[in-house]
Write an enzyme that holds these catalytic residues in place. Sequence first.
Site, PDB file in Angstrom:
ATOM      1  N   GLY A  86       0.800  -1.216   0.000  1.00 12.00           N
ATOM      2  CA  GLY A  86       0.000   0.000   0.000  1.00 12.00           C
ATOM      3  C   GLY A  86       0.829   1.259   0.000  1.00 12.00           C
ATOM      4  O   GLY A  86       0.386   2.307  -0.470  1.00 12.00           O
ATOM      5  N   SER A  87       2.039   1.207   0.506  1.00  6.99           N
ATOM      6  CA  SER A  87       2.879   2.395   0.570  1.00  6.99           C
ATOM      7  C   SER A  87       3.164   2.961  -0.815  1.00  6.99           C
ATOM      8  O   SER A  87       3.381   4.151  -0.972  1.00  6.99           O
ATOM      9  CB  SER A  87       4.190   2.063   1.277  1.00  6.99           C
ATOM     10  OG  SER A  87       3.930   1.695   2.610  1.00  6.99           O
ATOM     11  N   VAL A  88       3.177   2.127  -1.827  1.00  7.28           N
ATOM     12  CA  VAL A  88       3.437   2.582  -3.185  1.00  7.28           C
ATOM     13  C   VAL A  88       2.369   3.565  -3.644  1.00  7.28           C
ATOM     14  O   VAL A  88       2.655   4.541  -4.337  1.00  7.28           O
ATOM     15  CB  VAL A  88       3.499   1.372  -4.144  1.00  7.28           C
ATOM     16  CG1 VAL A  88       3.625   1.829  -5.584  1.00  7.28           C
ATOM     17  CG2 VAL A  88       4.652   0.469  -3.763  1.00  7.28           C
TER      18      VAL A  88
END
Length: 134
Positions: A86-88
């Site tokens: 999700g950090s992307v």
Amino acid sequence: EGMRKSGDSVTTTLNYDLQLQAYDALGSYDGAVVVMEPETGRILAMVSKPDYDPNNIAEDWDELTAEDSESSVLLNRATQGLYPPGSVFKIFTTLEYVHENSDYEDYSFDCNGKFTEGDSVIHCYKTSDTDRKI
């Protein structure tokens, strides 16, 4: 009888200069850097730190595998680390905001522990009793 079968070829796709830049960029931090070519899936760079010198693995083995060792050099963070993908998406969301808002440098958000929109509640990351500005 006596005929040998040739093995398959192995071709690496690592880009030496990119690999060196990724290694240097990670510096002394523990973590991983993986650079892929999206069109083909080729791995252009793959770095995991902390690392060790494979030329000295026999000499260093007892130290690397000692029970009281806090080192995790044998863990390849690039292939075995459990990092949430999700950090992307934070990057894409930020880029879209910057693209649509020329005054993006003035943006701030005061996190008071949670954000409520309709029936949805989003809790701020690592909140404490004091407000955090993120």
